[in-house]
Write an enzyme that holds these catalytic residues in place. Sequence first.
Site, short mmCIF file in Angstrom:
data_model
loop_
_atom_site.label_atom_id
_atom_site.label_comp_id
_atom_site.label_asym_id
_atom_site.label_seq_id
_atom_site.Cartn_x
_atom_site.Cartn_y
_atom_site.Cartn_z
N TYR A 25 0.80 -1.22 0.00
CA TYR A 25 0.00 0.00 0.00
C TYR A 25 0.84 1.28 0.00
CZ TYR A 25 -3.55 -3.41 1.35
OH TYR A 25 -4.39 -4.49 1.38
N THR A 130 18.69 18.20 26.72
CA THR A 130 18.56 16.76 26.89
C THR A 130 17.96 16.21 25.60
OG1 THR A 130 17.63 15.03 28.30
CG2 THR A 130 16.23 16.93 27.88
N HIS A 179 -33.93 -0.12 13.24
CA HIS A 179 -33.87 -1.48 13.78
C HIS A 179 -33.97 -2.51 12.66
CE1 HIS A 179 -34.34 0.24 17.81
NE2 HIS A 179 -35.29 0.98 17.29
N SER A 303 -14.81 -11.71 -8.42
CA SER A 303 -14.69 -12.92 -7.61
C SER A 303 -13.87 -13.92 -8.42
CB SER A 303 -16.07 -13.49 -7.29
OG SER A 303 -15.97 -14.82 -6.82
N LYS A 309 -20.06 -11.39 -9.91
CA LYS A 309 -19.95 -10.56 -8.71
C LYS A 309 -19.02 -9.37 -8.89
CE LYS A 309 -19.62 -12.36 -4.65
NZ LYS A 309 -18.99 -13.10 -3.54
N SER A 348 9.00 6.36 23.77
CA SER A 348 9.89 6.27 22.62
C SER A 348 9.41 5.23 21.62
CB SER A 348 11.32 5.94 23.08
OG SER A 348 12.20 5.83 21.99
N ARG A 352 7.10 5.82 17.72
CA ARG A 352 7.59 5.32 16.44
C ARG A 352 6.47 4.66 15.62
NH1 ARG A 352 12.71 5.41 19.04
NH2 ARG A 352 14.34 6.02 17.54
#
Length: 471
Positions: A25, A130, A179, A303, A309, A348, A352
């Site tokens: 993909y 840091t 429903h 199909s 189909k 960390s 990713r």
Amino acid sequence: MTPMTRVSLAAAEPVIALGPLDGRYRPATSGLVDHLSEAALNRNRIHVEVEWFIHLCQQQVLPGLPALTAEQLTQLRQMVETFGPEEVAELASIEAQTVHDVKAVEYFIVRRLDSLGLGNLAPVVHFACTSEDINNLAYAVGIRDAVTTVWLPAARGTLRKLESLVDDAATTAMLSRTHGQPATPTTLGKEIAVFVHRLKRQLDRIERQEYLGKINGATGTYAAHLTAAPEVDWPQVAKSFVEHLGLTFNPLTTQIESHDYQAELYADVARFNRILHGLCVDVWSYISIGFFRQIPVAGATGSSTMPHKVNPIRFENAEANLEISNALLDSLGATLVESRWQRDLTDSSGQRNIGTALGHSVLALSNVSKGLGQLDVAEDVIAADLDANWEVLGEAIQTVMRAEAVAGVPGMDNPYERLKELTRGRRVDAQKLKEFVSGLGLSAQAEQRLKNLTPADYTGLAADLAQQHRG
């Protein structure tokens, strides 16, 4: 600062991909590679380090720091703009020695300072930082750019296709099913417009999202900064720098930026995904009862064994990808807002996977857009379904009887019960309904209104409501 044209990190295909987003993909998700891949994270780290170096020099926060020339500024920023496969490999070789990704970025930059005439300023690279000072800002930049330049455009593109379907089907009367049972008619356009309205609300939230950042040292106290330069207003320097990156300054943190904004963003994207999932289920169901015809793609196999189909695979694939995306987004949102004391490293590994989480959402959007492009409204099937369910007018008749009773018309007792006896559990055709209406003793105007009514006409303001998505 005028952005330069950067080298694309998505150009090279992986030879063998472990995951489908980088393999099968990749064409649908490659836009995210330039923002959320490991290479993009490193480029964004270089971007943050270079801009911090420039910021310190331009603010002259330390005695002896020179103002950089226009040429030096350009050359420093070229490290980011020209970052490509060769630089990715070089950085990987440095990290193999440092066994520390952010330290490798620092050394990568320092290597290039001599050629810029700035070798004496090597100590300014990563000054008072840091690793999380760099990482949180690099991630914020990457997430922001991924959402604004890839995810949001994909979402808007899908919405435009849905809006086009709304416009085409705004007046197409359709039997509702509450429903799963025949219910008061609507229009196909109005039902799709409900999803458009819901999805737009989520996009509005996502478009207003703040992306937070901090650069305040090992435990968020500016201790190293103040020890080196006590006369400097370091919180203000930090705020101006974070805002220079196009982010929102977080003034109070531990070693890490708290990631609350990420949890907010992922919750909104996940909610958008869930609404889109509901749309996919509904469209799939409409296809299954023939309300939509799928336009065959020339040369495509529907199909492997049944030639007749055309399977609704776009919507099925979208459902699966939305579910995978949400599983990751929900996990990230729950994990990232917690940290043991002043710092642990659970974030960390989690961060990713941001690209994977958004990637499956982007892939789902691509699936839905392609699926919508292969649909044709089967108005004849929808009309026949309506005409076979005249009993849904029972609601209209009993409601008119209630209004007539209020107006003093005699014989309007127990309207609901009388219609229930006529319609529940049995099919009623147009003739039987009209005979029933004729025997009620309604006012002439009300009787004629009901006799003229058909299931296709009994859609209220549905067509008008469908157009509200343009408001």
